[in-house]
Design an enzyme around this catalytic site. Structure first.
Site, PDB file in Angstrom:
ATOM      1  N   ASP A 107      87.015  82.383 100.892  1.00  0.00           N
ATOM      2  CA  ASP A 107      86.726  81.417 102.114  1.00  0.00           C
ATOM      3  C   ASP A 107      88.122  80.595 102.307  1.00  0.00           C
ATOM      4  O   ASP A 107      89.144  81.245 102.773  1.00  0.00           O
ATOM      5  CB  ASP A 107      85.598  80.739 101.860  1.00  0.00           C
ATOM      6  N   LYS A 136      86.678  85.926 104.742  1.00  0.00           N
ATOM      7  CA  LYS A 136      86.456  85.467 105.848  1.00  0.00           C
ATOM      8  C   LYS A 136      87.707  85.307 106.500  1.00  0.00           C
ATOM      9  O   LYS A 136      88.764  84.780 105.814  1.00  0.00           O
ATOM     10  CB  LYS A 136      85.831  84.128 105.634  1.00  0.00           C
ATOM     11  N   VAL A 158      77.159  83.300 104.896  1.00  0.00           N
ATOM     12  CA  VAL A 158      76.201  84.637 104.619  1.00  0.00           C
ATOM     13  C   VAL A 158      75.676  84.454 103.353  1.00  0.00           C
ATOM     14  O   VAL A 158      76.117  83.730 102.544  1.00  0.00           O
ATOM     15  CB  VAL A 158      77.189  86.017 104.562  1.00  0.00           C
ATOM     16  N   ASP A 164      74.612  82.873  97.573  1.00  0.00           N
ATOM     17  CA  ASP A 164      73.416  82.040  97.763  1.00  0.00           C
ATOM     18  C   ASP A 164      73.642  80.697  98.855  1.00  0.00           C
ATOM     19  O   ASP A 164      74.794  80.752  99.382  1.00  0.00           O
ATOM     20  CB  ASP A 164      73.193  81.133  96.421  1.00  0.00           C
ATOM     21  N   ARG A 170      69.908  85.042  96.575  1.00  0.00           N
ATOM     22  CA  ARG A 170      70.921  85.657  95.885  1.00  0.00           C
ATOM     23  C   ARG A 170      70.208  87.205  95.638  1.00  0.00           C
ATOM     24  O   ARG A 170      71.079  88.255  95.456  1.00  0.00           O
ATOM     25  CB  ARG A 170      71.157  85.335  94.337  1.00  0.00           C
TER      26      ARG A 170
END
Ligand code: IMP
Ligand code: MG
Length: 181
Positions: A107, A136, A158, A164, A170
């Site tokens: 990310d 991402k 997501v 999670d 999860r």
């Protein structure tokens, strides 16, 4: 398989089914087996997010390797705290070995950047590369990209297949977008 309706009500849409994920892992596992053939490979998986990714991918890498798991956290809810917490400090001996970091998702880049630099600074690894299931499409805070990527996704939060939201979801076998909070 039918999951608890209360869980499914929290989800916006399923992005990748289990069979789609496993087909992509067939390709990545094959590629890694080619790229690391004849090299001393140590796979370092970032827990807990990469637990399912790691277990399914490792079965598809058909060359000898060693594994280590690191427990790290940076997210609270759907926002990065920007603070990487290591739950253990000693890294396994990777002197003269090729390290492949596995993480669930790239990310901001903070996590991968911090871990990669720690391994480079504290070990004499021959190389340090990374493999993420998801990347991402966002501007990174740190200048880092993964060497192997499962799927590129939009900037959505997501869950599932190891990922999670505050430790929930999860165990979903697929990857889904969480409804906007
Ligand atoms: P980064 O440090 O911002 O690159 O974030 C990496 C870590 O944040 C990942 O290992 C995940 O644990 C978590 N993360 C980032 N995006 C998501 C998401 O959409 N869902 C769940 N966890 C996420
Ligand atoms: Mg994680």
């Amino acid at each position: 398989m039918c999951y608890d309706l209360y869980v499914e009500q929290d989800l916006d849409k399923i992005l990748y089914s289990e069979s789609t994920i496993l087909s992509r892992l067939d390709e990545i596992g094959w590629q890694l087996s080619q790229d690391y053939k004849g090299k001393n490979l140590t796979v370092v998986a970032i827990m807990n997010g990469s637990i399912m990714f790691m277990s399914d991918l490792l079965k598809r890498i058909i060359i000898p390797l060693q594994i280590d798991c690191w427990s790290i956290s940076s997210y609270h809810g759907s926002k990065s705290t920007g603070n990487i917490k290591f739950r253990q400090h000693d890294i396994v001996d990777v002197k003269d070995r090729h390290v492949l970091l596995l993480d669930d998702i790239l990310d901001s880049g903070l996590t991968l950047h911090t871990i990669k630099n720690k391994i480079l600074a504290e070990s004499n690894a021959s190389s340090v590369k990374s493999c993420v299931l998801l990347s991402k499409k966002v501007k990174r805070i740190k200048d880092i990209e993964a060497d192997y990527v499962g799927f590129e996704i939009e900037n959505e939060f997501v869950v599932g297949y190891g990922l999670d939201y505050n430790e929930h979801y999860r165990n979903l076998p697929y990857i889904a977008v969480l409804k906007t909070l």
